[in-house]
Design a protein around this motif. Structure first.
Motif: not given
Ligand SMILES: Cc1cc2nc3c(=O)[nH]c(=O)nc-3n(C[C@H](O)[C@H](O)[C@H](O)COP(=O)(O)OP(=O)(O)OC[C@H]3O[C@@H](n4cnc5c(N)ncnc54)[C@H](O)[C@@H]3O)c2cc1C
Length: 384
Positions: A119, A121-122, A127-128, A152, A154, A205, A207, A209, A358, A361, A363, A365, A367, A384
């Motif tokens: 899937f 999305v990211t 990011g989030s 990322w 998977s 790990m 996984h 990605n 994992l 963080v 699917p 995080s 926060n 935000y």
């Molecule tokens: C092993 C693995 C498998 C994954 N598999 C998939 C997948 O199959 N498909 C997919 O689409 N994605 C996948 N992901 C992505 C995963 O969903 C994202 O890593 C996760 O949602 C966080 O996004 P980011 O890494 O961009 O972190 P960011 O959004 O950059 O955030 C970084 C840090 O800042 C914090 N933060 C950001 N904004 C705020 C806020 N407003 N307030 C407080 N804290 C904040 C976050 O909590 C986090 O700790 C995977 C990730 C990993 C590591």
């Protein structure tokens, strides 16, 4: 409520998982391989088709039962992450796909002939902040043309199909930011070399990605799921299911760490007595157990609401947060209890420690769960 069906399920999945020992998972981890034999066995037994209705070849079970299956895999020392998504990604297709799409794909997903366990999305630059994602899909005749980048994603190399979330109407032209995103079913089998580049990401790990690069990549218009522009709403439905299932995996991990730690604490003799006789060793294990049990209650509460068709966003998020925290606490207690041996690969503790980390963080995080509770449950201003 524990039912007879649940007990039977646990027993059957536990028996199957018992054939895949710590040594099996360690070898897969060391080779950074895919647990193909485990996934095949699980598929053949029908467990990954738990959520597919019987009319499409699945077993028509509910989230609570699906969560027990994944919990048991992790509780056995295995790692559901290799294949859990085969269970739930199809939910978007099931709930929002056309009858024709469902008839075409679901029976093959149920039998394992087709793997739909990716899937996308990211994205790397947003990011989030999912609603700002930049990958676009533009309609040209009977195709959508996709350009952009995902990160990322998977299990792409172990999937035949993938769901893709892309923007079909520019952000500047929609009334609400959540509009204008669409979900597509992408056939990966001929995609590489046809506008899709896949670059693996080595990580902490084992996984699988990947980074994905779409360059004028064509998706047939008939692979759009539901209505154009409504994709974000469709994926939100699936996110509650995913959070409950991941919570169950963390709970399985938590019990595994606690069992291992308690066992070792009884057996390891230092200063002429078992280390588990010391309260300094007992208390972290006991506290982790309390927290895993509490998370488990929230997981069953969220699952029963989901299965009853009730709103469960808060409960699904809380279950995921509590369970991820509890499994991480249990992981730390297990490492500490094992002393130096907690770091030795042959005890499996260090592998499971990496795997369970994992879920703080992905699917989503921790926060972001807290911001959801603050805003949607407590009515605090959006942060935000
Ligand atoms: C092993 C693995 C498998 C994954 N598999 C998939 C997948 O199959 N498909 C997919 O689409 N994605 C996948 N992901 C992505 C995963 O969903 C994202 O890593 C996760 O949602 C966080 O996004 P980011 O890494 O961009 O972190 P960011 O959004 O950059 O955030 C970084 C840090 O800042 C914090 N933060 C950001 N904004 C705020 C806020 N407003 N307030 C407080 N804290 C904040 C976050 O909590 C986090 O700790 C995977 C990730 C990993 C590591």
């Amino acid at each position: 409520m524990v039912t007879e069906l649940h007990q039977e399920l646990r027993g059957a999945v536990r028996d199957l998982c018992g054939r895949f020992t710590g040594e099996y998972w360690r070898k897969v981890d060391e080779a950074r391989g895919y647990p193909e034999e485990f996934v095949r066995t699980l598929t053949e037994a029908g467990w990954l088709a738990a959520l597919i209705p019987e009319e499409y070849g699945g077993s028509g079970l509910k989230i609570v039962e699906a969560s027990i299956i994944l919990e048991e895999i992790n509780r056995s020392g295995g790692n559901s992450a290799a294949c859990h998504a085969q269970m739930y990604i199809m939910g978007t297709l099931l709930r929002h796909g056309s009858e024709e799409q469902k008839r075409r794909y679901l029976p093959k997903i149920a039998s394992g002939e087709l793997r739909l366990q990716s899937f996308a999305v990211t994205e790397p630059t947003t990011g989030s902040d999912t609603l700002k994602l930049k990958t676009t899909a533009v309609r040209r005749g009977d195709h959508f043309v996709v350009n952009g980048q995902k990160v990322w994603t998977s299990r792409v190399q172990h999937s035949d199909l993938m769901l893709l979330l892309a923007r079909t109407t520019p952000l500047g032209e929609v009334k609400k930011r959540s509009e204008g995103l669409s979900v597509f079913l992408v056939d990966l089998r001929n995609a590489v070399g046809g506008g899709l580049t896949v670059r693996p990401i080595r990580n902490m790990m084992n996984h699988e990605n990947n980074e994905l690069f779409f360059d004028e990549f064509k998706v047939p218009a008939e692979n759009l799921i539901g209505e154009e522009g409504k994709g974000f709403r469709y994926i939100l439905d699936g996110m509650n299911a995913e959070r409950i299932l991941i919570a169950a995996e963390c709970i399985g991990d938590g019990y595994w760490f606690i069992d291992r730690a308690a066992q070792y604490a009884k057996e390891r003799i230092v200063f002429d007595r078992p280390i588990g006789q010391n309260q300094g060793v007992q208390f972290p294990i006991a506290r982790a157990y309390v927290n895993v049990e509490a998370a488990n209650l929230m997981r069953f509460r969220a699952a029963s609401l989901f299965d009853a068709g009730e709103p469960c966003g808060a409960e699904a998020n809380m279950a995921k947060l509590l369970a991820a925290d509890a499994s991480w606490e249990a992981a730390n207690a297990a490492v500490q209890t094992h002393g130096g041996f907690g770091f030795a690969a042959e005890y499996d503790i260090e592998r499971k420690f990496r795997e369970t980390r994992l879920y703080q963080v992905a699917p989503i995080s921790t926060n972001l769960i807290l911001t959801y509770i603050a805003e949607h449950v407590l009515g605090l201003p959006r942060s935000y």
